[in-house]
Design a protein around this motif. Structure first.
Motif, PDB file in Angstrom:
ATOM      1  N   ASP A  63      -6.264  -0.653   9.330  1.00 48.90           N
ATOM      2  CA  ASP A  63      -5.342  -1.358   8.438  1.00 48.90           C
ATOM      3  C   ASP A  63      -5.484  -0.787   7.028  1.00 48.90           C
ATOM      4  OD1 ASP A  63      -3.536  -3.137   7.400  1.00 48.90           O
ATOM      5  OD2 ASP A  63      -4.970  -4.786   7.238  1.00 48.90           O
ATOM      6  N   THR A  64      -5.054   0.453   6.879  1.00 53.00           N
ATOM      7  CA  THR A  64      -5.152   1.142   5.596  1.00 53.00           C
ATOM      8  C   THR A  64      -3.821   1.813   5.289  1.00 53.00           C
ATOM      9  OG1 THR A  64      -5.940   3.159   6.674  1.00 53.00           O
ATOM     10  CG2 THR A  64      -7.617   1.631   5.872  1.00 53.00           C
ATOM     11  N   THR A  65      -3.636   2.111   4.022  1.00 57.12           N
ATOM     12  CA  THR A  65      -2.465   2.866   3.592  1.00 57.12           C
ATOM     13  C   THR A  65      -2.858   4.330   3.470  1.00 57.12           C
ATOM     14  OG1 THR A  65      -1.655   0.964   2.348  1.00 57.12           O
ATOM     15  CG2 THR A  65      -0.688   3.100   1.816  1.00 57.12           C
ATOM     16  N   SER A  66      -2.029   5.217   3.998  1.00 53.51           N
ATOM     17  CA  SER A  66      -2.353   6.641   4.028  1.00 53.51           C
ATOM     18  C   SER A  66      -1.457   7.437   3.078  1.00 53.51           C
ATOM     19  CB  SER A  66      -2.189   7.198   5.449  1.00 53.51           C
ATOM     20  OG  SER A  66      -3.026   6.521   6.360  1.00 53.51           O
ATOM     21  N   TYR A  67      -2.030   8.502   2.553  1.00 53.78           N
ATOM     22  CA  TYR A  67      -1.312   9.469   1.727  1.00 53.78           C
ATOM     23  C   TYR A  67      -1.767  10.861   2.146  1.00 53.78           C
ATOM     24  CZ  TYR A  67      -0.340   5.421  -1.256  1.00 53.78           C
ATOM     25  OH  TYR A  67       0.064   4.200  -1.725  1.00 53.78           O
ATOM     26  N   ILE A 108      -5.638  11.114   2.935  1.00 54.42           N
ATOM     27  CA  ILE A 108      -6.584  10.101   2.460  1.00 54.42           C
ATOM     28  C   ILE A 108      -6.100   8.728   2.912  1.00 54.42           C
ATOM     29  CG2 ILE A 108      -7.377  11.398   0.447  1.00 54.42           C
ATOM     30  CD1 ILE A 108      -5.601   9.588  -1.279  1.00 54.42           C
ATOM     31  N   GLN A 109      -7.017   7.795   2.961  1.00 55.93           N
ATOM     32  CA  GLN A 109      -6.711   6.412   3.284  1.00 55.93           C
ATOM     33  C   GLN A 109      -7.269   5.516   2.190  1.00 55.93           C
ATOM     34  OE1 GLN A 109      -8.628   6.912   7.321  1.00 55.93           O
ATOM     35  NE2 GLN A 109      -6.934   5.550   7.874  1.00 55.93           N
ATOM     36  N   VAL A 163     -11.353   2.417  -2.250  1.00 54.54           N
ATOM     37  CA  VAL A 163     -11.892   3.772  -2.127  1.00 54.54           C
ATOM     38  C   VAL A 163     -10.885   4.642  -1.396  1.00 54.54           C
ATOM     39  CG1 VAL A 163     -13.680   5.178  -1.019  1.00 54.54           C
ATOM     40  CG2 VAL A 163     -14.305   3.080  -2.201  1.00 54.54           C
ATOM     41  N   ARG A 164     -10.614   5.827  -1.930  1.00 55.62           N
ATOM     42  CA  ARG A 164      -9.754   6.802  -1.256  1.00 55.62           C
ATOM     43  C   ARG A 164     -10.628   7.603  -0.295  1.00 55.62           C
ATOM     44  NH1 ARG A 164      -7.160   3.767  -5.088  1.00 55.62           N
ATOM     45  NH2 ARG A 164      -5.065   4.546  -5.532  1.00 55.62           N
ATOM     46  N   TRP A 165     -10.571   7.220   0.983  1.00 52.95           N
ATOM     47  CA  TRP A 165     -11.426   7.840   1.984  1.00 52.95           C
ATOM     48  C   TRP A 165     -10.704   9.034   2.610  1.00 52.95           C
ATOM     49  CZ3 TRP A 165     -16.356   7.730   3.461  1.00 52.95           C
ATOM     50  CH2 TRP A 165     -16.687   8.357   4.668  1.00 52.95           C
ATOM     51  N   THR A 166     -11.421  10.143   2.726  1.00 54.66           N
ATOM     52  CA  THR A 166     -10.880  11.339   3.377  1.00 54.66           C
ATOM     53  C   THR A 166     -11.296  11.340   4.841  1.00 54.66           C
ATOM     54  OG1 THR A 166     -11.021  12.610   1.311  1.00 54.66           O
ATOM     55  CG2 THR A 166     -10.865  13.857   3.373  1.00 54.66           C
ATOM     56  N   PRO A 167     -10.358  11.197   5.794  1.00 52.02           N
ATOM     57  CA  PRO A 167     -10.756  11.199   7.210  1.00 52.02           C
ATOM     58  C   PRO A 167     -11.062  12.593   7.739  1.00 52.02           C
ATOM     59  CG  PRO A 167      -8.381  10.920   7.014  1.00 52.02           C
ATOM     60  CD  PRO A 167      -8.929  10.898   5.607  1.00 52.02           C
ATOM     61  N   LEU A 220      -0.140   9.449  10.726  1.00 53.02           N
ATOM     62  CA  LEU A 220      -0.974   8.745   9.751  1.00 53.02           C
ATOM     63  C   LEU A 220      -0.563   7.274   9.698  1.00 53.02           C
ATOM     64  CD1 LEU A 220      -1.219  11.218   6.721  1.00 53.02           C
ATOM     65  CD2 LEU A 220      -3.050  10.565   8.296  1.00 53.02           C
ATOM     66  N   PRO A 221      -1.512   6.358   9.802  1.00 55.26           N
ATOM     67  CA  PRO A 221      -1.159   4.928   9.780  1.00 55.26           C
ATOM     68  C   PRO A 221      -0.653   4.501   8.391  1.00 55.26           C
ATOM     69  CG  PRO A 221      -3.549   5.215   9.712  1.00 55.26           C
ATOM     70  CD  PRO A 221      -2.959   6.573   9.969  1.00 55.26           C
ATOM     71  N   ARG A 222       0.451   3.780   8.398  1.00 53.65           N
ATOM     72  CA  ARG A 222       1.025   3.223   7.168  1.00 53.65           C
ATOM     73  C   ARG A 222       1.131   4.288   6.068  1.00 53.65           C
ATOM     74  NH1 ARG A 222      -1.941  -2.058   5.353  1.00 53.65           N
ATOM     75  NH2 ARG A 222      -0.242  -1.966   3.858  1.00 53.65           N
ATOM     76  N   ARG A 223       1.680   5.412   6.448  1.00 57.68           N
ATOM     77  CA  ARG A 223       1.835   6.490   5.462  1.00 57.68           C
ATOM     78  C   ARG A 223       2.766   6.035   4.335  1.00 57.68           C
ATOM     79  NH1 ARG A 223       4.553   9.527   8.233  1.00 57.68           N
ATOM     80  NH2 ARG A 223       6.494   9.306   7.077  1.00 57.68           N
ATOM     81  N   ALA A 224       2.276   6.118   3.109  1.00 59.14           N
ATOM     82  CA  ALA A 224       3.019   5.576   1.964  1.00 59.14           C
ATOM     83  C   ALA A 224       3.523   6.651   1.020  1.00 59.14           C
ATOM     84  CB  ALA A 224       2.141   4.590   1.186  1.00 59.14           C
TER      85      ALA A 224
END
Length: 524
Positions: A319-323, A340-341, A347-351, A375-379
C-alpha cells in the motif's frame, strides 16, 4: 539500569586491542589540548576514540576525568558512536548507566528554538558522555573533552570550533577528526595552519597505507575469519582503492581535491545504502542490436519475466505510492531506471534499480514500460529529456499521459531546484540507495561550480569497465523530484496493439549532445 564494576586505572598499552595508529591518536589526545586528525575512511579511528571517551569520562577528577561531548555528522554516526562507547564501558569494567536518549532546546541569536536529539551515558565518576547530532550552541555552557567527528562535513565548522575552543580555558580539550572534503574546506585550512605553525594544534595524519602498515588488514582477517597473506592484502588494498575511483586520493590518502569537494559526501551516501536493494544490469553487444526486432523483443520479454517480475511481485500488493525516474543513453553512457515507493513514514524506498548498456531504444522502452505497468499505485515519473532521452520521454508521456510523465530538459536551473531537496532527503534518512560501488561513485561526481551542483564533463568507469557519467544519480534525483510534484494518480490499460510504438528513433548517439557537463542551456 544495568551496572558494571568500576576500574579507575586502565593501561593504555593494549597491543592486542588497538593498532599502532589508534594508540598514537589516543596518546596525542592525552598530551595536547587540541588535536587534528586527518584520516582515511573506514580504518577504525572513531572506534578507538570511543574507547578514549570512556577512559576520560570514567576517571575521577583527580585523574583528569571530564565530560565528553561528541558531535557527529548525522544521527546514524552519533548512535553508532554512543553504542561503541557502551561496549567499551563494559569491556573496561566501568560502572555506567544504560544509554539514554533525550531532547534539548538549542536557542540561536534570533531567539529561534531548535530541538536537538542527543544520547547520554553516565558514569559513577560523576562525568558523562553526551553525543549530539548537530552544532548546538549549548556547547558554550559546558565543559570537557569535545570530539568533532567528520569535521569537514559540518555546516559551520568555524563557529563550532569557536564554541569548542572556549572549553580550553578551564582545562578542556578538543579533537577534530575528518577525511578531507576539498582544499578550500575549513577543515583543511585548520590542518594547513597547524602545519605552518600558525596555531599550536597537534596534527596527526593517518592514511590508508599507514593503517595497512600497522596491521589493518590483518585485523580485518582476524575479525572475518580470513587467512592473511601478502598477496591477499595487496589484492584487498587495490579493491578498496578501485571502489573509491577518482575519490581515492581524498577519501583514502588524505589529499584534498582542488575543487570545493564533493557536493554529496561519501559518508552520507554510504550511510543511506542498504544491502537488500538489488541493482539489475543488462548489457548487449552491437551485434545483438542488429538482430530482427521481433527476436530482440522476445528475448527482452523473457528477461523481464525472469528478472524483473519477481522484484515487482514483491511490491505489487504494498500500500504505497510509486514513482520512477530515468536517464537514457544508447551506446555511450548508461540508461538507468530508478523506481521508488513512498512509505507510510514518508521514506522514499528504492525497491531495485535497473542499468542498461548498449540496449536499442525500442527494447529500453519495453523494459521501462514493463516496470511502469506493474508499479503499485504509480503516481508519476520524470525522465531526462535532453539529447537521446527526448524521444524516450516523449513516447512514454504519450503512453501514460503528459500530466503524468515529466519530460525534464535538465539545466542549471533544474539542478539548482532538484539537487538540494535530494541531498536533504539523504541527510534526513528519507531516501534509500543500493549498496553498490558504482552508484556511490556516481553520487560523488557532483561538485559545486558557481554556486550550482553540477556533474563535470569527465566520464568515469564502472566496475565492469563501462563508461559512466553520474547516470544513476540523475535517475535517482529524477525519481525524487517526481515524487515532490503534484501529479494526479490514475489507472491505465493499453489498447490492443498499442503496447509498443513503432515510431522510435534508432539513434546511436550518446545521451549528451553538448561537450560540457550534464546539462546545457534551456528551460524545463
Amino acid at each position: 539500569m544495568k551496572q558494571v564494576t568500576v576500574s579507575q586505572n586502565v593501561n593504555l598499552n593494549l597491543p592486542d586491542v588497538f593498532l599502532t595508529y589508534q594508540k598514537k591518536l589516543m596518546q596525542a589526545t592525552s598530551q595536547y589540548s587540541v588535536v587534528i586528525c586527518e584520516k582515511s575512511r573506514r580504518i577504525g579511528v572513531t572506534w578507538s576514540i570511543a574507547a578514549d571517551a570512556v577512559l576520560t569520562a570514567a576517571k575521577s577528577r583527580s585523574s583528569k576525568g571530564m565530560d565528553v561531548l561528541y558531535i557527529g555528522f548525522n544521527l546514524d554516526m552519533t548512535r553508532e558512536f554512543i553504542d561503541t562507547c557502551a561496549t567499551w564501558a563494559k569491556s573496561f569494567h566501568h560502572a555506567a548507566a544504560a544509554v539514554s536518549e533525550f531532547i534539548f532546546d538549542d536557542i540561536d541569536e534570533n531567539n529561534h528554538t531548535k530541538q536537538i536529539q542527543a544520547f547520554r551515558i553516565r558514569f559513577d565518576s560523576g562525568y558523562e558522555i553526551i553525543a549530539l547530532t548537530s552544532r548546538p550552541r549549548s556547547l558554550r555552557g559546558r565543559q570537557g573533552y569535545v570530539i568533532i567527528d567528520e569535521a569537514a562535513f559540518h555546516d559551520d565548522l568555524k563557529e563550532l570550533m569557536k564554541a569548542a575552543l572556549a572549553l580550553l580555558i578551564w582545562g578542556g580539550k578538543v579533537l577534530i577528526i575528518s577525511t578531507h572534503d576539498g582544499v578550500s574546506n575549513p577543515f583543511n585550512e585548520y590542518v594547513q595552519d597547524a602545519r605552518a605553525k600558525k596555531n599550536k594544534y597537534h596534527v596527526l595524519r593517518i592514511d590508508f597505507d599507514d593503517a595497512l602498515k600497522d596491521g589493518l588488514y590483518k585485523r580485518v582477517c582476524l575479525t572475518t575469519g580470513k587467512e592473511w597473506s601478502p598477496e591477499s592484502e595487496a589484492q584487498w588494498r587495490q579493491e578498496i582503492i578501485d571502489s573509491y575511483g577518482e575519490g581515492a586520493d581524498e577519501e583514502l590518502f588524505c589529499v584534498p581535491r582542488l575543487s570545493s569537494g564533493a557536493y554529496i559526501p561519501a559518508i552520507l551516501v554510504e550511510s543511506r545504502m542498504r544491502k537488500d536493494i538489488p541493482v539489475v544490469r543488462l548489457a548487449r553487444s552491437t551485434e545483438w542490436g542488429q538482430k530482427p526486432e521481433q527476436e530482440r523483443n522476445r528475448e527482452i520479454e523473457l528477461w523481464c519475466e525472469e528478472t524483473l517480475s519477481p522484484l515487482l511481485d514483491k511490491i505489487s500488493l504494498m500500500d504505497t505510492t510509486s514513482y520512477v525516474g530515468g536517464d537514457f543513453a544508447r551506446s555511450g553512457d548508461l540508461s538507468v531506471i530508478w523506481p521508488i515507493q513512498v512509505m507510510q513514514n514518508m521514506v522514499r524506498w528504492t525497491p531495485f534499480v535497473v542499468e542498461l548498456k548498449n540496449i536499442p531504444f525500442r527494447q529500453q522502452l519495453q523494459i521501462l514500460w514493463y516496470i511502469m505497468d506493474r508499479l503499485p499505485r504509480r503516481a508519476g515519473a520524470a525522465f531526462d529529456a535532453r539529447g537521446n532521452g527526448q524521444q524516450m520521454a516523449e513516447e512514454t508521456a504519450d503512453r501514460y499521459g503528459h500530466g503524468h510523465v515529466h519530460q525534464v530538459m535538465t539545466s542549471a536551473a533544474w539542478y539548482l531546484e532538484a539537487f538540494p531537496p535530494y541531498k536533504s532527503a539523504l541527510e534526513d534518512a528519507t531516501f534509500t540507495l543500493p549498496q553498490d560501488r558504482d552508484i556511490a561513485n556516481d553520487h560523488r561526481t557532483v561538485v559545486m561550480q558557481g554556486g550550482i551542483p553540477q556533474i563535470p564533463a569527465k566520464r568515469t568507469k564502472g566496475k565492469d569497465g563501462n563508461q559512466r557519467h553520474g547516470d544513476s544519480l540523475v535517475a535517482a534525483v529524477m525519481a525524487h523530484w517526481a515524487s515532490m510534484q503534484n501529479i494526479v494518480e490514475y489507472d491505465y490499460t493499453p489498447a490492443n496493439g498499442m503496447e509498443q510504438s513503432s515510431s522510435l528513433r534508432n539513434s546511436d548517439d550518446d545521451d549528451d549532445n553538448d561537450s560540457g557537463g550534464r546539462f546545457s542551456k534551456g528551460a524545463y
